[in-house]
Design an enzyme around this catalytic site. Structure first.
Site, PDB file in Angstrom:
ATOM      1  N   ASP A 155      -4.553  15.573 -18.182  1.00 45.21           N
ATOM      2  CA  ASP A 155      -4.779  14.146 -18.413  1.00 45.21           C
ATOM      3  C   ASP A 155      -4.226  13.841 -19.803  1.00 45.21           C
ATOM      4  OD1 ASP A 155      -5.820  11.667 -19.192  1.00 45.21           O
ATOM      5  OD2 ASP A 155      -7.619  11.889 -17.952  1.00 45.21           O
ATOM      6  N   ARG A 170       0.824  -1.225   0.000  1.00 45.62           N
ATOM      7  CA  ARG A 170       0.000   0.000   0.000  1.00 45.62           C
ATOM      8  C   ARG A 170       0.849   1.261   0.000  1.00 45.62           C
ATOM      9  NH1 ARG A 170      -1.565   2.767   4.067  1.00 45.62           N
ATOM     10  NH2 ARG A 170      -1.604   1.047   5.548  1.00 45.62           N
ATOM     11  N   LYS A 214      -5.109   2.234 -20.532  1.00 41.85           N
ATOM     12  CA  LYS A 214      -5.219   2.473 -21.978  1.00 41.85           C
ATOM     13  C   LYS A 214      -3.878   2.217 -22.671  1.00 41.85           C
ATOM     14  CE  LYS A 214      -9.086   4.305 -20.331  1.00 41.85           C
ATOM     15  NZ  LYS A 214     -10.108   3.423 -19.840  1.00 41.85           N
ATOM     16  N   TYR A 255     -13.238  13.607 -19.816  1.00 46.53           N
ATOM     17  CA  TYR A 255     -13.664  12.216 -19.627  1.00 46.53           C
ATOM     18  C   TYR A 255     -14.841  12.209 -18.634  1.00 46.53           C
ATOM     19  CZ  TYR A 255     -13.747   7.640 -17.449  1.00 46.53           C
ATOM     20  OH  TYR A 255     -14.162   6.453 -16.909  1.00 46.53           O
TER      21      TYR A 255
HETATM   22  N1  PLP Z   1      -8.861   9.591 -18.306  1.00 46.23           N
HETATM   23  C1  PLP Z   1      -9.332   9.315 -19.523  1.00 46.23           C
HETATM   24  C2  PLP Z   1      -9.044  10.253 -20.641  1.00 46.23           C
HETATM   25  C3  PLP Z   1     -10.090   8.159 -19.737  1.00 46.23           C
HETATM   26  O1  PLP Z   1     -10.573   7.908 -20.950  1.00 46.23           O
HETATM   27  C4  PLP Z   1     -10.357   7.303 -18.641  1.00 46.23           C
HETATM   28  C5  PLP Z   1     -11.159   6.064 -18.802  1.00 46.23           C
HETATM   29  O2  PLP Z   1     -11.763   5.821 -19.814  1.00 46.23           O
HETATM   30  C6  PLP Z   1      -9.846   7.634 -17.390  1.00 46.23           C
HETATM   31  C7  PLP Z   1      -9.094   8.772 -17.249  1.00 46.23           C
HETATM   32  C8  PLP Z   1     -10.109   6.768 -16.191  1.00 46.23           C
HETATM   33  O3  PLP Z   1      -9.256   5.682 -16.211  1.00 46.23           O
HETATM   34  P1  PLP Z   1      -9.544   4.292 -15.442  1.00 46.23           P
HETATM   35  O4  PLP Z   1     -10.713   3.651 -16.122  1.00 46.23           O
HETATM   36  O5  PLP Z   1      -8.254   3.551 -15.579  1.00 46.23           O
HETATM   37  O6  PLP Z   1      -9.862   4.630 -14.027  1.00 46.23           O
END
Ligand code: PLP
Length: 385
Positions: A178, A52, A203, A106
């Site tokens: 992001d 952790r 991803k 997102y």
């Molecule tokens: N940021 C973006 C641009 C995403 O497309 C996603 C998920 O689709 C996330 C963050 C969240 O990621 P996670 O599903 O790994 O929590």
């Protein structure tokens, strides 16, 4: 890993962050599947070796590799992209603070901002990322951070990224981006003045659609604070997931280079097809963010979205007719994936909110995999016929 800076990213994904000499000579970093480690006196709670606390050999190798990939000072991995986003925001912001964020985000991030952040006493305001002249009017004395996405999901919009980093610096805000859609292969935010770069490791970083994970990369002082908050909030990555992410990242550059080329060819095919009414892809000259993308990115990425003549019905028919792409949420994997964001990533938004953001019900989002480009185009041709 400052001596790694001279290497290209294709070399860094293989060699940066690895133990030298290798642990017991193992070429591939083994999984340290142990929750705790024999006790050695340490000065801080955060240095006690425990999963952790994000400091097993599997975590540390990933932290070093990710920092090297974006030429940043530090990095930390987490249990998911959302863990990375929420842990970061809850570290940087506290009750009474205000966050400025891009309006096209997102769905999970948008929901956290609009539904959860207020409960922590943190206010926010959304701005149009492509109109820097409107940002200053939204600043408050208590504004502490500016949050954007490199390529927005699902409209594939590109904010004024250089202006965002400069604006944040000028007003003493922590700049957070992001960078999931671009991946470190196409864009490295710390090189452009961003303080923190966030990834859903689910991803492109992992690329094989078999784990969830996240990462925060950037300024060492901020990453350390985020790491300590993570130690308390508990969204740590399991060593087995660390191992898979590490393995997946070895082919990140190969995959993303291929996906860049394939997506560009597919976007051009779709844009020229009479059944297609709209294609959002930054590699197309017609895309409003093309100039920024061409200037800042090393590739236009594997993500696009498009609309067909005939609305939702045509979109559903097309998604049923294609043979290769899988209809599934998420993105950035080796297999081509398609979704209608109104029914997946942006289902949490109410329909009026979605329309206000320009996300139509018929919009199809496409994540191009590593299948042969020609096979995908042939498949789209038959499905559109
Ligand atoms: N940021 C973006 C641009 C995403 O497309 C996603 C998920 O689709 C996330 C963050 C969240 O990621 P996670 O599903 O790994 O929590």
């Amino acid at each position: 890993m400052s001596d790694d800076r001279a290497f290209k990213i294709e070399t860094k994904v293989i060699h940066s962050g690895e133990s030298r000499p290798r642990i017991l000579g193992a070429v591939s970093l083994p999984i340290f599947q142990t929750a705790m480690y024999e006790y050695e006196p340490v000065a801080s709670y955060h240095d006690v070796k425990y999963i952790r606390l994000n400091n097993t050999p599997n975590h540390l190798a990933l932290h070093r590799k990710l920092a090297a990939l974006e030429n940043a000072e530090a990095a930390v991995v987490m249990a998911s992209g959302m863990a990375a986003i929420t842990t970061t925001l809850l570290t940087i912001l506290r009750a009474g603070d205000h966050l400025l964020a891009q309006n096209s985000l997102y769905g999970g991030t948008h929901d956290f901002l609009t539904r959860d952040l207020g409960g922590f006493g943190i206010a926010h305001e959304l701005v149009d990322g492509s109109r820097p002249e409107t940002w200053a009017a939204k600043l408050r004395p208590e504004t502490k951070a500016f949050y954007v996405e490199t390529i927005s999901n699902p409209l594939i919009r590109i904010s004024e990224l250089e202006a965002a980093a400069v604006f944040a610096k000028k007003h003493g805000l922590v700049s957070i981006i992001d960078n999931t859609f671009a991946s470190p292969v196409n864009f490295r935010p710390p090189e452009h003045g961003f303080d923190l770069s966030i990834h859903s490791g689910t991803k492109y970083l992992n690329g094989h659609s078999d784990i969830v994970g996240g990462a925060v990369i950037g300024r060492a002082d901020l990453v350390e604070r985020i790491l300590h908050k993570l130690d308390h909030l508990g969204g740590s990555m399991d060593p087995h997931a660390c191992f898979l992410l590490h393995r997946g990242m070895k082919t990140l550059a190969l995959r993303v280079h291929f996906q860049n080329a394939s997506a560009l060819a597919i976007a051009r095919f779709l844009a020229g097809h009479p059944a297609v009414t709209l294609v959002n892809y930054p590699g197309l000259e017609s895309h409003p963010g093309h100039a920024i993308a061409a200037r800042l990115f090393d590739g236009f990425g594997g993500m696009m979205s498009f609309e067909l003549k005939g609305g939702v019905e045509a979109a559903e028919r097309f998604m049923k007719r294609v043979r290769l792409p899988l209809v599934a949420p998420s993105l950035g994997g080796v297999e081509t994936l398609m979704t209608r964001p109104a029914t997946t990533s942006h289902l949490g938004l109410d329909p009026a909110e979605r329309r206000g953001l320009g996300i139509s019900d018929e919009l199809i989002r496409l994540s191009v995999g590593v299948e042969a480009t020609e096979d995908l185009i042939e498949d789209f041709k038959q499905a559109l016929a």
